[in-house]
Write a protein that holds these residues in place. Structure first.
Motif, PDB file in Angstrom:
ATOM      1  N   HIS A  88      43.128  37.671   9.618  1.00 26.39           N
ATOM      2  CA  HIS A  88      41.692  37.515   9.381  1.00 26.39           C
ATOM      3  C   HIS A  88      41.206  38.560   8.376  1.00 26.39           C
ATOM      4  O   HIS A  88      40.408  38.241   7.473  1.00 26.39           O
ATOM      5  CB  HIS A  88      40.938  37.654  10.706  1.00 26.39           C
ATOM      6  N   LEU A  89      41.678  39.778   8.518  1.00 27.82           N
ATOM      7  CA  LEU A  89      41.320  40.816   7.540  1.00 27.82           C
ATOM      8  C   LEU A  89      41.912  40.514   6.176  1.00 27.82           C
ATOM      9  O   LEU A  89      41.284  40.783   5.141  1.00 27.82           O
ATOM     10  CB  LEU A  89      41.819  42.174   8.034  1.00 27.82           C
ATOM     11  N   LEU A  90      43.122  39.954   6.151  1.00 23.55           N
ATOM     12  CA  LEU A  90      43.760  39.626   4.876  1.00 23.55           C
ATOM     13  C   LEU A  90      42.939  38.605   4.096  1.00 23.55           C
ATOM     14  O   LEU A  90      42.889  38.651   2.859  1.00 23.55           O
ATOM     15  CB  LEU A  90      45.165  39.086   5.140  1.00 23.55           C
ATOM     16  N   LYS A  91      42.274  37.702   4.799  1.00 19.11           N
ATOM     17  CA  LYS A  91      41.471  36.679   4.128  1.00 19.11           C
ATOM     18  C   LYS A  91      40.072  37.169   3.785  1.00 19.11           C
ATOM     19  O   LYS A  91      39.541  36.851   2.713  1.00 19.11           O
ATOM     20  CB  LYS A  91      41.356  35.439   5.020  1.00 19.11           C
ATOM     21  N   ASN A  92      39.463  37.932   4.677  1.00 17.99           N
ATOM     22  CA  ASN A  92      38.022  38.182   4.588  1.00 17.99           C
ATOM     23  C   ASN A  92      37.632  39.613   4.255  1.00 17.99           C
ATOM     24  O   ASN A  92      36.442  39.876   4.063  1.00 17.99           O
ATOM     25  CB  ASN A  92      37.359  37.791   5.917  1.00 17.99           C
ATOM     26  N   SER A  93      38.590  40.531   4.219  1.00 17.11           N
ATOM     27  CA  SER A  93      38.208  41.920   3.953  1.00 17.11           C
ATOM     28  C   SER A  93      37.687  42.071   2.526  1.00 17.11           C
ATOM     29  O   SER A  93      38.256  41.521   1.572  1.00 17.11           O
ATOM     30  CB  SER A  93      39.412  42.845   4.168  1.00 17.11           C
ATOM     31  N   SER A  94      36.603  42.799   2.406  1.00 12.00           N
ATOM     32  CA  SER A  94      36.016  43.025   1.079  1.00 12.00           C
ATOM     33  C   SER A  94      36.696  44.169   0.334  1.00 12.00           C
ATOM     34  O   SER A  94      36.460  44.340  -0.865  1.00 12.00           O
ATOM     35  CB  SER A  94      34.523  43.339   1.219  1.00 12.00           C
ATOM     36  N   HIS A  95      37.546  44.934   1.022  1.00 11.73           N
ATOM     37  CA  HIS A  95      38.228  46.063   0.392  1.00 11.73           C
ATOM     38  C   HIS A  95      39.569  45.599  -0.185  1.00 11.73           C
ATOM     39  O   HIS A  95      40.429  45.071   0.530  1.00 11.73           O
ATOM     40  CB  HIS A  95      38.460  47.184   1.409  1.00 11.73           C
ATOM     41  N   GLU A  96      39.739  45.801  -1.457  1.00 16.38           N
ATOM     42  CA  GLU A  96      40.965  45.371  -2.131  1.00 16.38           C
ATOM     43  C   GLU A  96      42.183  46.117  -1.597  1.00 16.38           C
ATOM     44  O   GLU A  96      43.243  45.514  -1.364  1.00 16.38           O
ATOM     45  CB  GLU A  96      40.827  45.591  -3.637  1.00 16.38           C
ATOM     46  N   ASN A  97      42.059  47.415  -1.389  1.00 19.60           N
ATOM     47  CA  ASN A  97      43.200  48.213  -0.921  1.00 19.60           C
ATOM     48  C   ASN A  97      43.655  47.794   0.477  1.00 19.60           C
ATOM     49  O   ASN A  97      44.847  47.894   0.804  1.00 19.60           O
ATOM     50  CB  ASN A  97      42.839  49.698  -0.921  1.00 19.60           C
TER      51      ASN A  97
END
Length: 685
Positions: free
Chosen positions: A340-349
């Protein structure tokens, strides 16, 4: 070893005199790790690892340096110093897990993380292990606070983001250190003891065999020279010898019993693996020290609007991923959160880090990530260049190491060939070049159907692949198709794809372009000629016609070595030219329609029709139907004159009618599915 001899001097200088110089402490820890390097095996037995006592001064000083500099946020050398210091503890300490747990407790107290009272009801069923192997888990530890109330959230927001980041870095490093210690160091020690036990048994067996051999030889020699009295004395000596051997055997059995106690008993199928699994389960229990902070980590990750510091989010996610490597159960529970974080995280790093850590997940738990393969390949379409580059490196590395099968989503890597970023494009090209060398070219040939099936015709609405980009990809990939059997197989499959193609000129052009990139031989050209009707109606498109002319020119080059092909090439060329005329276009379209009608009719009969009754079910012959059949027979006999005038038509109708009535009146008739030879689809494209 010079480092071992000068250990006290190193400790005095690095960890006392220059303890405030964290960079110097870090370098000294790296130097001390060389002491714990594994030595070579001697006589088939692993050497005993070098370990320092539990109460050695070194570990107390390292713990003091880590805790005292924890709140010094101005010094950016704390994290590398922490990592190297924990590595020293795990490599040299006799009881390393207890040391690192004490460090975690002190750092949590200094950061102000109060998770509750100490738990006095810890499970007492933990398997005990010698001090050289495993830590003692019977110390009281903290009880996690499962309620995420507003006061706790206020306390966390009051803590500096850098302090929380450092604490999560420490937790992640400890988790990886414990994993390495149990999987590698402890396993090596258990295997060393097992080898020592087996070598001891082998030596005892050899000694017993030599004693028996000498006894037998002496008995045979003395029997020839001894009289009756001497023979009886010899028997007495043999009895005493056997008694001594039995006593030695009892000693060996006692040694085996002691070793069985170490390994958990001889009844275990694999005592080493059982020990490893047992300790991993102990580490992952809810009341263990590390697992107390899982909820804290998830709380930080799930409230990115409150804890919006990118470095804090990154450290929390890395820590969670390292936790997941401890146990497959913990990994299964948290994989949804990670993706879920891989799809929706706003942080590139954050996205880049998760993609990089996929290497470790696939290597350790390949089956657990099988259902998430589309999400991993989806990173190749990420808006960020760094995420796409990291994803391509990860996926290509896993495929080349044969950890992931290159099927299903391999077309995503093919799309990277035309990526606007030069580094991504060059990496994708290098991947396919390396893949073409595997299995004598079969590795690349086997994935071509997946690539063509997903990219032909523009690749769908998600890709909108232009014809120019499609041709660039195909031109590169088909450079590696040289074998005749590969060419023949692809030409046949492409012809079949032409035969089943919809009324889509873009699809025709893509298929024709691929066919023009093949190196045709005699068999492939004859196949094109024999199945001319499959693509004749598509030659109305100018580009399709142009690509087939390229195929003809390729075939004409074979005339120098095989002049007998001139008849085939001339006939194929004549048919292609005729297809461009007005009559040829009409004939080709009519033929295509007839073929499609036959295919649809064959499919309808095979499935029993879409709207009617299923022909596989026999129709019962009832009295009413018998009367209808008699009426039809009378009607057919009364109209004999009309049948003579229309003999051809009536014969066909009568045969068809009789054929149908026979099927209906015979309840035992089994209607077989009709399969038209032209309806054989190849599902690879």
């Amino acid at each position: 070893n010079q480092i071992s001899n000068k250990l006290n001097d190193i400790i005095e200088i690095a960890f006392v005199t220059k303890a405030k110089n964290l960079n110097f402490v870090h370098i000294s820890c790296v130097l001390l790790q060389m002491i714990g390097t594994c030595r070579k095996t001697e006589n088939g037995v692993r050497p005993k690892p070098y370990r320092l006592a539990k109460t050695h001064r070194l570990f107390e000083l390292l713990s003091k340096i880590i805790v005292e500099n924890f709140n010094v946020t101005s010094n950016d050398k704390w994290t590398p110093m922490l990592e190297s210091a924990i590595d020293v503890i795990f490599k040299l300490a006799d009881n390393p897990i207890k040391h690192v747990e004490n460090i975690v407790k002190k750092l949590a107290a200094k950061a102000g993380l109060k998770l509750g009272k100490q738990n006095q009801q810890q499970s007492q069923t933990t398997n005990e292990v010698p001090s050289h192997v495993m830590d003692d888990f019977n110390d009281p530890i903290l009880e996690p606070d499962h309620q995420s109330n507003p006061s706790q959230r206020t306390i966390l927001t009051d803590i500096s983001s850098l302090i929380l980041t450092r604490f999560f870095n420490c937790l992640g490093k400890v988790a990886i250190g414990i994993l390495y210690y149990i999987d590698c160091t402890m396993k090596e020690e258990l295997l060393r003891r097992k080898d020592l036990k087996e070598s001891g048994k082998t030596n005892e067996k050899q000694k017993q065999q030599s004693i028996k051999t000498k006894t037998k030889r002496g008995k045979n020699k003395r029997t020839r020279d001894m009289d009756g009295d001497e023979a009886s004395m010899n028997e007495t000596l043999n009895i005493s010898m056997l008694t001594s051997i039995a006593s030695k055997q009892n000693i060996v059995d006692e040694v085996d019993t002691e070793m069985d106690q170490v390994f958990g008993g001889a009844e275990a199928e694999d005592p080493v693996e059982n020990e490893i699994t047992s300790h991993i389960q102990t580490i992952c229990e809810k009341n263990s020290l590390l697992m107390q902070y899982v909820e804290l980590i998830l709380h930080i990750i799930s409230h990115q609007n409150v804890y919006n510091d990118e470095l804090l989010q990154l450290s929390a996610i890395i820590c969670l991923c390292k936790y997941m490597l401890l146990s497959v159960d913990l990994c299964d529970r948290q994989l949804h959160t990670i993706f879920h974080l891989l799809k929706n995280s706003s942080h590139e790093n954050v996205r880049v880090t998760i993609v990089v850590l996929m290497n470790d997940f696939y290597l350790k738990y390949p089956l657990a990530l099988a259902s998430y393969s589309s999400d991993v390949y989806g990173c190749l379409r990420d808006r960020s260049v760094n995420v796409r580059l990291a994803a391509l490196k990860t996926i290509s590395n896993l495929i080349l190491k044969e950890m992931v099968k290159p099927k299903g989503q391999i077309s995503e890597i093919a799309m990277c060939i035309i990526d606007e970023h030069s580094q991504i494009a060059s990496l994708a090209i290098s991947f396919f070049m390396e893949l073409s060398k595997r299995q004598h070219g079969d590795a690349l040939f086997n994935i071509l159907p997946d690539i063509l099936g997903n990219l032909v015709g523009g690749g769908g609405e998600n890709r909108n692949l232009s014809e120019e980009d499609f041709e660039r990809i195909m031109e590169f990939l088909f450079k590696f198709i040289h074998k005749e059997r590969h060419t023949e197989s692809l030409s046949e499959k492409l012809c079949q794809r032409f035969h089943n193609a919809d009324n889509d000129p873009r699809l025709w052009r893509d298929l024709a372009y691929i066919m023009s990139k093949l190196s045709y031989n005699e068999r492939a050209l004859k196949y094109l000629l024999d199945h001319y009707s499959w693509y004749a109606d598509k030659l109305v498109d100018d580009k399709v016609y142009e690509y087939f002319n390229v195929i003809l020119n390729c075939g004409k080059k074979l005339l120098t070595t095989k002049p007998e092909l001139k008849v085939v090439i001339d006939e194929l060329s004549l048919k292609i030219e005729q297809a461009r005329t007005t009559n040829g276009i009409l004939i080709a379209v009519q033929q295509a329609q007839k073929i499609k009608q036959k295919v649809n009719a064959g499919r309808g009969r095979g499935r029993g029709g879409r709207g009617g009754t299923t022909p596989s079910r026999a129709v019962r012959s009832t009295p009413q139907r018998k009367q209808q059949q008699r009426r039809k027979q009378k009607y057919s006999s009364s109209s004999s004159d009309e049948k003579e005038n229309n003999q051809d038509t009536s014969e066909v109708d009568e045969k068809d009618f009789i054929h149908k009535t026979k099927k209906r009146t015979n309840p035992r008739t089994k209607v077989k599915k009709r399969v038209d030879s032209d309806d054989e689809d190849d599902n690879d494209f």
